[in-house]
Design a protein around this motif. Sequence first.
Motif, mmCIF file in Angstrom:
data_model
loop_
_atom_site.group_PDB
_atom_site.id
_atom_site.type_symbol
_atom_site.label_atom_id
_atom_site.label_comp_id
_atom_site.label_asym_id
_atom_site.label_seq_id
_atom_site.Cartn_x
_atom_site.Cartn_y
_atom_site.Cartn_z
ATOM 1 N N LEU A 57 -10.620 15.179 -7.462
ATOM 2 C CA LEU A 57 -10.236 14.441 -6.265
ATOM 3 C C LEU A 57 -8.990 15.117 -5.722
ATOM 4 O O LEU A 57 -8.034 15.345 -6.466
ATOM 5 C CB LEU A 57 -9.962 12.977 -6.615
ATOM 6 N N ARG A 58 -9.003 15.429 -4.409
ATOM 7 C CA ARG A 58 -7.895 16.174 -3.828
ATOM 8 C C ARG A 58 -7.558 15.608 -2.457
ATOM 9 O O ARG A 58 -8.436 15.136 -1.735
ATOM 10 C CB ARG A 58 -8.311 17.641 -3.686
ATOM 11 N N ALA A 59 -6.286 15.661 -2.085
ATOM 12 C CA ALA A 59 -5.838 15.292 -0.746
ATOM 13 C C ALA A 59 -5.169 16.512 -0.113
ATOM 14 O O ALA A 59 -4.348 17.169 -0.761
ATOM 15 C CB ALA A 59 -4.861 14.119 -0.817
ATOM 16 N N ASP A 60 -5.546 16.823 1.131
ATOM 17 C CA ASP A 60 -4.978 17.946 1.877
ATOM 18 C C ASP A 60 -4.232 17.417 3.099
ATOM 19 O O ASP A 60 -4.664 16.443 3.723
ATOM 20 C CB ASP A 60 -6.078 18.902 2.352
ATOM 21 N N PHE A 61 -3.147 18.102 3.443
ATOM 22 C CA PHE A 61 -2.333 17.693 4.578
ATOM 23 C C PHE A 61 -2.100 18.895 5.494
ATOM 24 O O PHE A 61 -1.769 19.978 5.013
ATOM 25 C CB PHE A 61 -0.986 17.143 4.093
ATOM 26 N N PRO A 62 -2.258 18.707 6.835
ATOM 27 C CA PRO A 62 -2.013 19.821 7.756
ATOM 28 C C PRO A 62 -0.519 20.123 7.828
ATOM 29 O O PRO A 62 0.311 19.218 7.852
ATOM 30 C CB PRO A 62 -2.544 19.302 9.096
ATOM 31 N N VAL A 63 -0.175 21.404 7.864
ATOM 32 C CA VAL A 63 1.235 21.799 7.963
ATOM 33 C C VAL A 63 1.497 22.696 9.168
ATOM 34 O O VAL A 63 2.649 22.916 9.511
ATOM 35 C CB VAL A 63 1.729 22.504 6.672
ATOM 36 N N ALA A 64 0.473 23.218 9.837
ATOM 37 C CA ALA A 64 0.690 24.080 11.006
ATOM 38 C C ALA A 64 -0.495 23.961 11.963
ATOM 39 O O ALA A 64 -1.535 24.580 11.745
ATOM 40 C CB ALA A 64 0.872 25.528 10.571
ATOM 41 N N ASN A 65 -0.332 23.141 13.000
ATOM 42 C CA ASN A 65 -1.330 23.015 14.072
ATOM 43 C C ASN A 65 -2.737 22.713 13.570
ATOM 44 O O ASN A 65 -3.710 23.175 14.149
ATOM 45 C CB ASN A 65 -1.365 24.294 14.917
ATOM 46 N N GLU A 66 -2.844 21.968 12.491
ATOM 47 C CA GLU A 66 -4.144 21.618 11.911
ATOM 48 C C GLU A 66 -5.002 22.841 11.605
ATOM 49 O O GLU A 66 -6.231 22.800 11.638
ATOM 50 C CB GLU A 66 -4.908 20.635 12.803
ATOM 51 N N ARG A 67 -4.354 23.961 11.270
ATOM 52 C CA ARG A 67 -5.081 25.155 10.840
ATOM 53 C C ARG A 67 -4.723 25.551 9.418
ATOM 54 O O ARG A 67 -5.524 26.139 8.721
ATOM 55 C CB ARG A 67 -4.812 26.310 11.806
ATOM 56 N N VAL A 68 -3.521 25.253 8.978
ATOM 57 C CA VAL A 68 -3.085 25.523 7.611
ATOM 58 C C VAL A 68 -2.921 24.180 6.907
ATOM 59 O O VAL A 68 -2.294 23.264 7.440
ATOM 60 C CB VAL A 68 -1.756 26.310 7.586
ATOM 61 N N PHE A 69 -3.500 24.088 5.698
ATOM 62 C CA PHE A 69 -3.458 22.845 4.936
ATOM 63 C C PHE A 69 -2.919 23.118 3.536
ATOM 64 O O PHE A 69 -3.238 24.144 2.927
ATOM 65 C CB PHE A 69 -4.869 22.249 4.805
ATOM 66 N N LEU A 70 -2.117 22.192 3.039
ATOM 67 C CA LEU A 70 -1.671 22.205 1.646
ATOM 68 C C LEU A 70 -2.226 20.966 0.975
ATOM 69 O O LEU A 70 -2.252 19.886 1.585
ATOM 70 C CB LEU A 70 -0.143 22.219 1.550
ATOM 71 N N GLY A 71 -2.662 21.102 -0.276
ATOM 72 C CA GLY A 71 -3.249 19.968 -0.970
ATOM 73 C C GLY A 71 -2.931 19.967 -2.448
ATOM 74 O O GLY A 71 -2.481 20.965 -3.014
ATOM 75 N N ALA A 72 -3.152 18.811 -3.051
ATOM 76 C CA ALA A 72 -2.959 18.640 -4.490
ATOM 77 C C ALA A 72 -4.015 17.663 -4.982
ATOM 78 O O ALA A 72 -4.539 16.850 -4.215
ATOM 79 C CB ALA A 72 -1.559 18.123 -4.794
ATOM 80 N N GLY A 73 -4.330 17.742 -6.266
ATOM 81 C CA GLY A 73 -5.329 16.839 -6.808
ATOM 82 C C GLY A 73 -5.369 16.855 -8.321
ATOM 83 O O GLY A 73 -4.595 17.549 -8.987
ATOM 84 N N LEU A 74 -6.287 16.064 -8.851
ATOM 85 C CA LEU A 74 -6.516 15.955 -10.293
ATOM 86 C C LEU A 74 -7.995 16.192 -10.556
ATOM 87 O O LEU A 74 -8.838 15.829 -9.738
ATOM 88 C CB LEU A 74 -6.117 14.568 -10.810
ATOM 89 N N GLY A 75 -8.293 16.782 -11.701
ATOM 90 C CA GLY A 75 -9.682 17.061 -12.022
ATOM 91 C C GLY A 75 -9.949 16.997 -13.517
ATOM 92 O O GLY A 75 -9.036 16.856 -14.333
ATOM 93 N N TYR A 76 -11.227 17.079 -13.840
ATOM 94 C CA TYR A 76 -11.673 17.107 -15.240
ATOM 95 C C TYR A 76 -12.831 18.094 -15.339
ATOM 96 O O TYR A 76 -13.754 18.080 -14.523
ATOM 97 C CB TYR A 76 -12.120 15.716 -15.694
ATOM 98 N N ARG A 77 -12.758 18.960 -16.332
ATOM 99 C CA ARG A 77 -13.812 19.949 -16.571
ATOM 100 C C ARG A 77 -14.295 19.829 -18.015
ATOM 101 O O ARG A 77 -13.514 19.623 -18.926
ATOM 102 C CB ARG A 77 -13.275 21.354 -16.324
ATOM 103 N N ARG A 78 -15.604 19.992 -18.195
ATOM 104 C CA ARG A 78 -16.179 20.066 -19.542
ATOM 105 C C ARG A 78 -16.963 21.363 -19.624
ATOM 106 O O ARG A 78 -17.822 21.639 -18.792
ATOM 107 C CB ARG A 78 -17.081 18.886 -19.838
ATOM 108 N N ALA A 79 -16.624 22.149 -20.622
ATOM 109 C CA ALA A 79 -17.280 23.432 -20.829
ATOM 110 C C ALA A 79 -17.757 23.490 -22.273
ATOM 111 O O ALA A 79 -17.209 22.812 -23.145
ATOM 112 C CB ALA A 79 -16.310 24.582 -20.549
#
Length: 194
Positions: free
Chosen positions: A28-50
């Motif tokens: 699950l990730r959230a992204d936020f626009p930082v420059a004219n809605e063309r550049v986005f920064l985001g952060a999130g949490l995840g789970y992987r099983r291998a």
Amino acid sequence: DGGATVVPDGAYRALGDDRSLPSVSVYLRADFPVANERVFLGAGLGYRRAGSDGAPLDGALNTDTTFDEPWALFRASFRVLEGLDPYVEVGAGPTIATVEVASSLSGTQRSVIPRIDGMAGLALYLPRNWLPKRGGSRVTGGLDLGAGYTYRGAIEVQPGLDLDEDPIDTDAASLGEFMPHGFVWRIGAFVRIM
């Protein structure tokens, strides 16, 4: 998403039938626009099983290796055009590795090692103006394609023997160590709420 790590360490072949360590993950990730809605920064949490299994020594030894990997990720993306976003992503977290070895006796080992991912990829999704104006224009979906490198720490394989209670202490010999890191790829589907 689903994908695999291609493990270059030859010692891994004792635990898997080939050099591929397949995986599935959710995040699950959230992204936020930082420059004219063309550049986005985001952060999130995840789970992987291998995981993988093998039967080295012509089946004299059976192995089962699983990795449970919660992680936090940071992502930067650039909208080339609506529906096409290249990105770079960095993630980190622990790998909880369980190694089971069985022959005439069986043994299990659990280790916690560090993991760091670096990925680059492309998100392809339905552009907003292709969606219905009422009700659906804030939800879209698409495909995520990525490739990069995953670093994991070394694991020394020395599973404790699964024995009934015995008054004599018994230890298993070390089977050596391996490093389950390498090139990683993934392909997945996502839902985006705008």
